[in-house]
Design an enzyme around this catalytic site. Sequence first.
Site, PDB file in Angstrom:
ATOM      1  N   TYR A  14      41.408  -0.400  71.158  1.00  0.00           N
ATOM      2  CA  TYR A  14      41.536   0.680  72.108  1.00  0.00           C
ATOM      3  C   TYR A  14      40.277   1.702  71.870  1.00  0.00           C
ATOM      4  CZ  TYR A  14      42.765   5.064  74.258  1.00  0.00           C
ATOM      5  OH  TYR A  14      42.572   6.453  75.229  1.00  0.00           O
ATOM      6  N   LYS A  56      36.747   2.184  74.271  1.00  0.00           N
ATOM      7  CA  LYS A  56      36.714   3.750  74.660  1.00  0.00           C
ATOM      8  C   LYS A  56      35.117   4.257  73.842  1.00  0.00           C
ATOM      9  CE  LYS A  56      40.107   4.980  77.244  1.00  0.00           C
ATOM     10  NZ  LYS A  56      39.678   5.465  78.577  1.00  0.00           N
TER      11      LYS A  56
END
Length: 232
Positions: free
Chosen positions: A150, A154
């Site tokens: 994740y 990002k």
Amino acid sequence: MIARLDSRVIVVTGGFGILGRAVAERLGEEGARVVLLDRAATPSSGLPPVALALGGVELGDEAACHAAYAQVRELLGAVDGVVNVAGGFTWETLEGGALASWDRMYDTNVRTAVASCRAALPHLLTRGGGRIVNVGAAAAQKAGLGMGAYAASKAGVARLTEALAEELKDRSVTVNAVLPSIIDTPANRSDMPDADPGRWVAPGQLAAVIAFLLSEDAAALTGACIPVNGRV
């Protein structure tokens, strides 16, 4: 409330989710004509008042994104700004997780933003300027346990923001990102029942920062990745 976005056409990707709806509500209050794009089917109720809601748009598919933006321009006459909310989350350790999770996070968080920006650019530049706001995450700056895939995706959103800002800085289009910590959503409350959600970032609070970045008040700001941490 001052109508800082009076009559501007703002596209919000991932618009049917909790944050997308909060952003739409805030932008509408500031006078924008809001368009929601989402891969999910258009809900029959529960959306804030918007100019247009388009469901079934595969945001990671470039042709689908181009078709959606073309439809927005045909129906509303312009595209003045974009908020790339669409994204997803996974928690798993590198040892116990799957390589496919890294691909999925890239596709969900980075590819959707890139495809949306590419589809929006011809319309923004024809308009003579515009605003792009990407939703990143605080994890892009420091990943925690189980946050590798994740956080890496990002971080890609943050680097996209910086690179595109440099590309467009002399063409009257600004590109910025917000980096929230934990957003106060029903899903996060369910996943972290012992946490204090009063320390998190309310969707409306994050939407207010996004609205500022879309306004003329933020004309001098581009390439910024702004932490929105609440009290985390």
